[in-house]
Write a protein that holds these residues in place. Structure first.
Motif, mmCIF file in Angstrom:
data_model
loop_
_atom_site.group_PDB
_atom_site.id
_atom_site.type_symbol
_atom_site.label_atom_id
_atom_site.label_comp_id
_atom_site.label_asym_id
_atom_site.label_seq_id
_atom_site.Cartn_x
_atom_site.Cartn_y
_atom_site.Cartn_z
ATOM 1 N N ASN A 42 0.854 -1.183 0.000
ATOM 2 C CA ASN A 42 0.000 0.000 0.000
ATOM 3 C C ASN A 42 0.892 1.237 0.000
ATOM 4 O O ASN A 42 2.118 1.139 0.097
ATOM 5 C CB ASN A 42 -0.911 -0.002 1.238
ATOM 6 C CG ASN A 42 -1.869 -1.175 1.242
ATOM 7 O OD1 ASN A 42 -2.666 -1.342 0.334
ATOM 8 N ND2 ASN A 42 -1.788 -2.019 2.276
ATOM 9 N N THR A 44 1.910 4.786 1.883
ATOM 10 C CA THR A 44 1.863 5.392 3.211
ATOM 11 C C THR A 44 2.389 6.819 3.132
ATOM 12 O O THR A 44 3.452 7.065 2.540
ATOM 13 C CB THR A 44 2.693 4.590 4.222
ATOM 14 O OG1 THR A 44 2.207 3.242 4.252
ATOM 15 C CG2 THR A 44 2.585 5.189 5.619
ATOM 16 N N ARG A 57 -2.511 5.646 5.543
ATOM 17 C CA ARG A 57 -2.358 4.542 4.598
ATOM 18 C C ARG A 57 -3.442 4.663 3.543
ATOM 19 O O ARG A 57 -4.632 4.770 3.865
ATOM 20 C CB ARG A 57 -2.467 3.200 5.293
ATOM 21 C CG ARG A 57 -2.333 2.020 4.295
ATOM 22 C CD ARG A 57 -2.685 0.694 4.907
ATOM 23 N NE ARG A 57 -1.743 0.333 5.948
ATOM 24 C CZ ARG A 57 -2.019 -0.489 6.950
ATOM 25 N NH1 ARG A 57 -3.243 -0.983 7.069
ATOM 26 N NH2 ARG A 57 -1.112 -0.779 7.846
ATOM 27 N N TYR A 59 -4.852 2.371 0.697
ATOM 28 C CA TYR A 59 -4.822 0.999 0.202
ATOM 29 C C TYR A 59 -4.868 0.992 -1.323
ATOM 30 O O TYR A 59 -5.623 1.755 -1.943
ATOM 31 C CB TYR A 59 -6.009 0.207 0.757
ATOM 32 C CG TYR A 59 -5.982 0.037 2.261
ATOM 33 C CD1 TYR A 59 -5.557 -1.150 2.836
ATOM 34 C CD2 TYR A 59 -6.382 1.070 3.110
ATOM 35 C CE1 TYR A 59 -5.524 -1.317 4.208
ATOM 36 C CE2 TYR A 59 -6.346 0.921 4.489
ATOM 37 C CZ TYR A 59 -5.917 -0.272 5.032
ATOM 38 O OH TYR A 59 -5.877 -0.422 6.403
ATOM 39 N N TRP A 63 -6.678 -4.363 -3.607
ATOM 40 C CA TRP A 63 -5.892 -5.157 -2.649
ATOM 41 C C TRP A 63 -6.760 -5.645 -1.494
ATOM 42 O O TRP A 63 -6.686 -6.801 -1.096
ATOM 43 C CB TRP A 63 -4.722 -4.326 -2.142
ATOM 44 C CG TRP A 63 -3.943 -4.942 -1.008
ATOM 45 C CD1 TRP A 63 -3.822 -4.460 0.258
ATOM 46 C CD2 TRP A 63 -3.150 -6.139 -1.041
ATOM 47 N NE1 TRP A 63 -3.024 -5.278 1.034
ATOM 48 C CE2 TRP A 63 -2.597 -6.321 0.252
ATOM 49 C CE3 TRP A 63 -2.866 -7.080 -2.020
ATOM 50 C CZ2 TRP A 63 -1.774 -7.406 0.579
ATOM 51 C CZ3 TRP A 63 -2.053 -8.160 -1.701
ATOM 52 C CH2 TRP A 63 -1.513 -8.303 -0.411
ATOM 53 N N ARG A 64 -7.558 -4.757 -0.930
ATOM 54 C CA ARG A 64 -8.466 -5.116 0.165
ATOM 55 C C ARG A 64 -9.862 -4.582 -0.152
ATOM 56 O O ARG A 64 -10.017 -3.482 -0.701
ATOM 57 C CB ARG A 64 -7.994 -4.507 1.484
ATOM 58 C CG ARG A 64 -6.636 -5.003 1.966
ATOM 59 C CD ARG A 64 -6.721 -6.399 2.530
ATOM 60 N NE ARG A 64 -5.446 -6.835 3.083
ATOM 61 C CZ ARG A 64 -4.809 -7.949 2.723
ATOM 62 N NH1 ARG A 64 -5.334 -8.744 1.808
ATOM 63 N NH2 ARG A 64 -3.661 -8.287 3.278
ATOM 64 N N ILE A 69 -10.928 -3.820 5.492
ATOM 65 C CA ILE A 69 -10.335 -2.658 6.156
ATOM 66 C C ILE A 69 -11.126 -2.313 7.406
ATOM 67 O O ILE A 69 -10.548 -1.966 8.454
ATOM 68 C CB ILE A 69 -10.265 -1.469 5.174
ATOM 69 C CG1 ILE A 69 -9.460 -1.870 3.932
ATOM 70 C CG2 ILE A 69 -9.654 -0.243 5.849
ATOM 71 C CD1 ILE A 69 -9.561 -0.884 2.787
ATOM 72 N N GLU A 72 -10.018 -4.550 10.122
ATOM 73 C CA GLU A 72 -8.727 -4.132 10.666
ATOM 74 C C GLU A 72 -8.908 -2.992 11.663
ATOM 75 O O GLU A 72 -8.313 -2.993 12.750
ATOM 76 C CB GLU A 72 -7.811 -3.691 9.521
ATOM 77 C CG GLU A 72 -6.421 -3.271 9.980
ATOM 78 C CD GLU A 72 -5.554 -2.768 8.834
ATOM 79 O OE1 GLU A 72 -4.449 -2.245 9.117
ATOM 80 O OE2 GLU A 72 -5.967 -2.877 7.659
ATOM 81 N N ARG A 108 -10.075 3.787 -3.974
ATOM 82 C CA ARG A 108 -9.109 3.339 -2.976
ATOM 83 C C ARG A 108 -9.623 3.838 -1.625
ATOM 84 O O ARG A 108 -10.506 4.697 -1.564
ATOM 85 C CB ARG A 108 -7.711 3.902 -3.279
ATOM 86 C CG ARG A 108 -7.180 3.436 -4.613
ATOM 87 C CD ARG A 108 -5.869 4.091 -4.997
ATOM 88 N NE ARG A 108 -4.796 3.751 -4.054
ATOM 89 C CZ ARG A 108 -3.535 4.144 -4.220
ATOM 90 N NH1 ARG A 108 -3.192 4.890 -5.259
ATOM 91 N NH2 ARG A 108 -2.612 3.792 -3.345
ATOM 92 N N TYR A 109 -9.077 3.286 -0.550
ATOM 93 C CA TYR A 109 -9.533 3.665 0.779
ATOM 94 C C TYR A 109 -8.358 4.175 1.600
ATOM 95 O O TYR A 109 -7.232 3.684 1.485
ATOM 96 C CB TYR A 109 -10.191 2.478 1.481
ATOM 97 C CG TYR A 109 -11.452 2.012 0.793
ATOM 98 C CD1 TYR A 109 -12.653 2.698 0.953
ATOM 99 C CD2 TYR A 109 -11.432 0.895 -0.048
ATOM 100 C CE1 TYR A 109 -13.808 2.286 0.298
ATOM 101 C CE2 TYR A 109 -12.588 0.482 -0.705
ATOM 102 C CZ TYR A 109 -13.757 1.181 -0.521
ATOM 103 O OH TYR A 109 -14.907 0.772 -1.184
ATOM 104 N N ASP A 227 1.147 -1.931 11.376
ATOM 105 C CA ASP A 227 0.903 -2.583 10.083
ATOM 106 C C ASP A 227 0.203 -3.922 10.237
ATOM 107 O O ASP A 227 0.800 -4.996 10.054
ATOM 108 C CB ASP A 227 2.198 -2.737 9.286
ATOM 109 C CG ASP A 227 1.909 -3.087 7.815
ATOM 110 O OD1 ASP A 227 0.724 -3.215 7.463
ATOM 111 O OD2 ASP A 227 2.879 -3.225 7.036
ATOM 112 N N ASP A 229 -2.137 -4.867 8.220
ATOM 113 C CA ASP A 229 -2.792 -5.068 6.931
ATOM 114 C C ASP A 229 -2.914 -6.537 6.554
ATOM 115 O O ASP A 229 -3.845 -6.933 5.856
ATOM 116 C CB ASP A 229 -2.019 -4.308 5.838
ATOM 117 C CG ASP A 229 -2.598 -4.522 4.457
ATOM 118 O OD1 ASP A 229 -3.813 -4.335 4.284
ATOM 119 O OD2 ASP A 229 -1.846 -4.893 3.546
#
Length: 334
Positions: A42, A44, A57, A59, A63-64, A69, A72, A108-109, A227, A229
């Motif tokens: 990701n 950062t 971050r 993402y 990816w996720r 998320i 997480e 993206r997030y 991290d 992730d």
């Protein structure tokens, strides 16, 4: 209708635009700055607001999923509420945590995290022990959180099946090595299944990436973990194995092997102050290290469209496969 823009896999987002459009939704007392810190799995960004630091971050698209998320965030808020030292998510003024960013390649997030106190420090015996203690605390605390069904499982499919599918095209000209990885993966799966159950507490929430560069140490060697992730449901022995796998890099000298064994034992000793491992889990620790190596090969090959393929030479695969063979031989895994 044909898009007038050329398709993109990944875009580098402007730090200034993120400060204006994303960070403006947080209750900073001063106007923050936002600078690209690292690009890896990701992206950062280092956020500074007066004397305070944070990390944003973003993402990578695809990816996720959003629910990954959110899980997480839920886990980190749980650990932070129980006063465990982790980098935790920061809420917006509206109380949210996950913000969508409409990038060129798709949504993206973004999530803002507190800065992990301390810094990355050199491996030593005491820090290994302290890292293990914190890992034990996190596993025990995570078992108190209600089950999050919408989060990945760090199981055979995730660790071996999917990585092998990603690696196979890169080894089309090396069929013997491709066959070796397939055969050894089957043997490793069978060994794990002989030793472990997919039941709590052997199987539960794991950080998923417990290597030396995902933890900071304070001046008194107190660790702060960040991290998450890669977190998911998996065998706890796998989580602990990542620490041993990463120790000493690729070194196999007598001194380096002794250091790895001693520090891994200290890590496990610290862990067992909070949760005792079964005999089978102790045995499985060394089984998971070559599995981790195969997973990493899959990560690299799956991300090649974004990171490029210049690294994907025969020398890379020679080194990776050699490490797997040396580990299995030295630790008598099979």
């Amino acid at each position: 209708m044909v898009n007038r823009y050329f398709p993109a896999v990944w875009s580098v987002l402007s730090g200034d635009a993120l400060a204006e459009q994303v960070l403006s939704q947080y209750a900073f007392e001063v106007t923050p700055t936002c600078d690209l810190h690292t690009t890896s799995v990701n992206d950062t960004y280092h956020v500074r607001a007066g004397s305070s630091s944070y990390y944003l971050r973003v993402y990578v698209h695809g990816w996720r999923e959003l629910h990954d998320i959110e899980a997480e965030v839920e886990l980190l808020n749980h650990l932070h509420a129980h006063e465990l030292p982790v980098a935790y998510p920061i809420a917006t003024r509206d109380g949210g945590y996950v913000l969508p960013v409409h990038a060129y390649e798709g949504i993206r997030y973004a999530v803002l995290f507190s800065a992990a106190g301390g810094e990355i420090r050199e491996e030593n015996d005491h820090r290994s022990y302290m890292y293990g203690r914190l890992t034990g605390q996190i596993h025990v605390c995570a078992d108190r959180i209600p089950r999050m069904s919408k989060r990945l499982h760090i199981d055979h499919g995730h660790l071996l099946d999917s990585p092998l599918r990603s690696v196979a095209p890169f080894l089309a000209h090396r069929p013997k090595d491709c066959d070796y990885l397939s055969d050894i993966s089957r043997s490793l799966k069978a060994r794990v299944d002989e030793l472990l159950l997919k039941e709590s507490p052997q199987y539960g929430i794991c950080h998923g990436d417990l290597h030396w560069t995902n933890v900071h140490f304070q001046d008194d060697d107190a660790p702060v973990l960040f991290d998450f992730d890669c977190f998911g449901y998996g065998w706890r022995a796998y989580d602990l194995s990542v620490f041993g796998w990463h120790l000493g890099g690729w070194a196999w000298s007598k001194a380096e092997k002794a250091n790895r064994t001693r520090r891994w034992n200290l890590f496990v000793r610290g862990y067992e102050e909070h949760r005792t491992l079964s005999g089978s889990e102790h045995e499985a620790l060394k089984v998971f290290a070559p599995i981790r190596q195969i997973w990493r090969m899959g990560l690299h090959t799956a991300g090649s469209e974004r990171w490029g393929r210049n690294w994907a030479k025969d020398e890379y695969f020679d080194q990776e496969i050699k490490y797997i063979k040396e580990w299995i031989d030295h630790y008598r895994v099979l």
